[in-house]
Scaffold this motif. Structure first.
Motif, PDB file in Angstrom:
ATOM      1  N   MET A  39    -133.921   6.774  89.033  1.00 10.40           N
ATOM      2  CA  MET A  39    -133.286   7.301  90.240  1.00 10.40           C
ATOM      3  C   MET A  39    -133.222   6.237  91.332  1.00 10.40           C
ATOM      4  SD  MET A  39    -134.665  11.245  90.299  1.00 10.40           S
ATOM      5  CE  MET A  39    -133.758  11.675  91.784  1.00 10.40           C
ATOM      6  N   ARG A  40    -134.244   5.420  91.441  1.00  9.01           N
ATOM      7  CA  ARG A  40    -134.233   4.336  92.441  1.00  9.01           C
ATOM      8  C   ARG A  40    -133.165   3.298  92.107  1.00  9.01           C
ATOM      9  NH1 ARG A  40    -138.285   4.554  96.029  1.00  9.01           N
ATOM     10  NH2 ARG A  40    -139.915   6.079  95.586  1.00  9.01           N
ATOM     11  N   GLU A  41    -133.004   3.007  90.821  1.00  7.83           N
ATOM     12  CA  GLU A  41    -131.937   2.078  90.411  1.00  7.83           C
ATOM     13  C   GLU A  41    -130.572   2.601  90.847  1.00  7.83           C
ATOM     14  OE1 GLU A  41    -131.898   1.231  86.210  1.00  7.83           O
ATOM     15  OE2 GLU A  41    -134.030   0.748  86.207  1.00  7.83           O
ATOM     16  N   ILE A  42    -130.342   3.883  90.589  1.00  8.32           N
ATOM     17  CA  ILE A  42    -129.056   4.489  90.928  1.00  8.32           C
ATOM     18  C   ILE A  42    -128.864   4.503  92.442  1.00  8.32           C
ATOM     19  CG2 ILE A  42    -127.756   6.661  90.879  1.00  8.32           C
ATOM     20  CD1 ILE A  42    -129.081   7.111  88.067  1.00  8.32           C
ATOM     21  N   ARG A  43    -129.899   4.873  93.177  1.00 13.49           N
ATOM     22  CA  ARG A  43    -129.798   4.913  94.636  1.00 13.49           C
ATOM     23  C   ARG A  43    -129.531   3.526  95.207  1.00 13.49           C
ATOM     24  NH1 ARG A  43    -134.780   6.878  98.254  1.00 13.49           N
ATOM     25  NH2 ARG A  43    -135.601   4.923  97.461  1.00 13.49           N
ATOM     26  N   SER A  45    -127.970   1.140  93.890  1.00 23.41           N
ATOM     27  CA  SER A  45    -126.614   0.653  93.595  1.00 23.41           C
ATOM     28  C   SER A  45    -125.651   1.008  94.716  1.00 23.41           C
ATOM     29  CB  SER A  45    -126.104   1.245  92.275  1.00 23.41           C
ATOM     30  OG  SER A  45    -125.709   2.596  92.447  1.00 23.41           O
ATOM     31  N   GLY A  46    -125.983   2.069  95.480  1.00 25.42           N
ATOM     32  CA  GLY A  46    -125.143   2.487  96.587  1.00 25.42           C
ATOM     33  C   GLY A  46    -123.905   3.255  96.171  1.00 25.42           C
ATOM     34  N   LYS A  47    -123.728   3.490  94.879  1.00 25.24           N
ATOM     35  CA  LYS A  47    -122.529   4.175  94.393  1.00 25.24           C
ATOM     36  C   LYS A  47    -122.673   5.687  94.389  1.00 25.24           C
ATOM     37  CE  LYS A  47    -121.234   0.332  91.410  1.00 25.24           C
ATOM     38  NZ  LYS A  47    -121.043  -0.114  90.035  1.00 25.24           N
ATOM     39  N   VAL A  48    -123.918   6.172  94.403  1.00 22.64           N
ATOM     40  CA  VAL A  48    -124.172   7.609  94.365  1.00 22.64           C
ATOM     41  C   VAL A  48    -125.034   7.973  95.567  1.00 22.64           C
ATOM     42  CG1 VAL A  48    -125.120   9.514  93.005  1.00 22.64           C
ATOM     43  CG2 VAL A  48    -124.077   7.566  91.841  1.00 22.64           C
ATOM     44  N   ASP A  52    -129.566  15.152  94.747  1.00 23.50           N
ATOM     45  CA  ASP A  52    -129.108  15.973  93.621  1.00 23.50           C
ATOM     46  C   ASP A  52    -128.191  15.176  92.700  1.00 23.50           C
ATOM     47  OD1 ASP A  52    -130.523  18.054  94.688  1.00 23.50           O
ATOM     48  OD2 ASP A  52    -128.770  19.160  95.412  1.00 23.50           O
ATOM     49  N   ARG A  53    -127.260  14.457  93.290  1.00 25.55           N
ATOM     50  CA  ARG A  53    -126.319  13.656  92.480  1.00 25.55           C
ATOM     51  C   ARG A  53    -127.039  12.520  91.762  1.00 25.55           C
ATOM     52  NH1 ARG A  53    -120.663  14.303  93.681  1.00 25.55           N
ATOM     53  NH2 ARG A  53    -120.404  15.908  95.248  1.00 25.55           N
ATOM     54  N   ILE A  54    -127.981  11.906  92.458  1.00 20.91           N
ATOM     55  CA  ILE A  54    -128.763  10.832  91.842  1.00 20.91           C
ATOM     56  C   ILE A  54    -129.551  11.383  90.658  1.00 20.91           C
ATOM     57  CG2 ILE A  54    -130.721   9.271  92.204  1.00 20.91           C
ATOM     58  CD1 ILE A  54    -129.653   8.893  95.107  1.00 20.91           C
TER      59      ILE A  54
END
Length: 105
Positions: A39-43, A45-48, A52-54
């Motif tokens: 989840m931290r990787e996704i956050r 990235s700034g794309k999501v 909830d979406r993350i």
């Protein structure tokens, strides 16, 4: 419910208290750390945007990785692994829904 059956994990800067048998605690903590990392990787990235979406994107990525590994003959996961992943996803869903139901302070 007894707090002795409960384990508290931290995912994306939030604490979740999850009922868990004693013998599964280390697995749950490991899963929570893994999920937190994804989840931290996704956050980052700034794309999501939005927890909830993350969480959904992390679940999709983890599920994709699991299914991809199952397709490879040299790394076959057992049916119990699939059940454990499903159980953990249900626990995360429950924790997220309980968190949303609590009044914001």
């Amino acid at each position: 419910m007894s707090s002795s059956n409960s384990v508290t994990v931290q995912i994306l800067d939030k604490e979740y208290s999850i009922i868990c048998p004693q013998e599964e605690r280390s697995n749950l903590v490991s899963a929570a750390r893994y999920l937190d990392g994804k989840m931290r990787e996704i956050r980052s990235s700034g794309k999501v945007i939005g927890a909830d979406r993350i969480a959904v994107m992390a679940a999709l990525n983890i599920t994709h990785d699991l299914l991809h590994r199952q397709e490879r003959p040299d790394v076959q996961a057992s049916g119990s692994t699939r059940e454990q992943v499903r159980d953990l996803l249900e626990r995360v869903d429950l924790a997220l829904s309980n968190d949303q139901e609590q009044p914001k302070g």
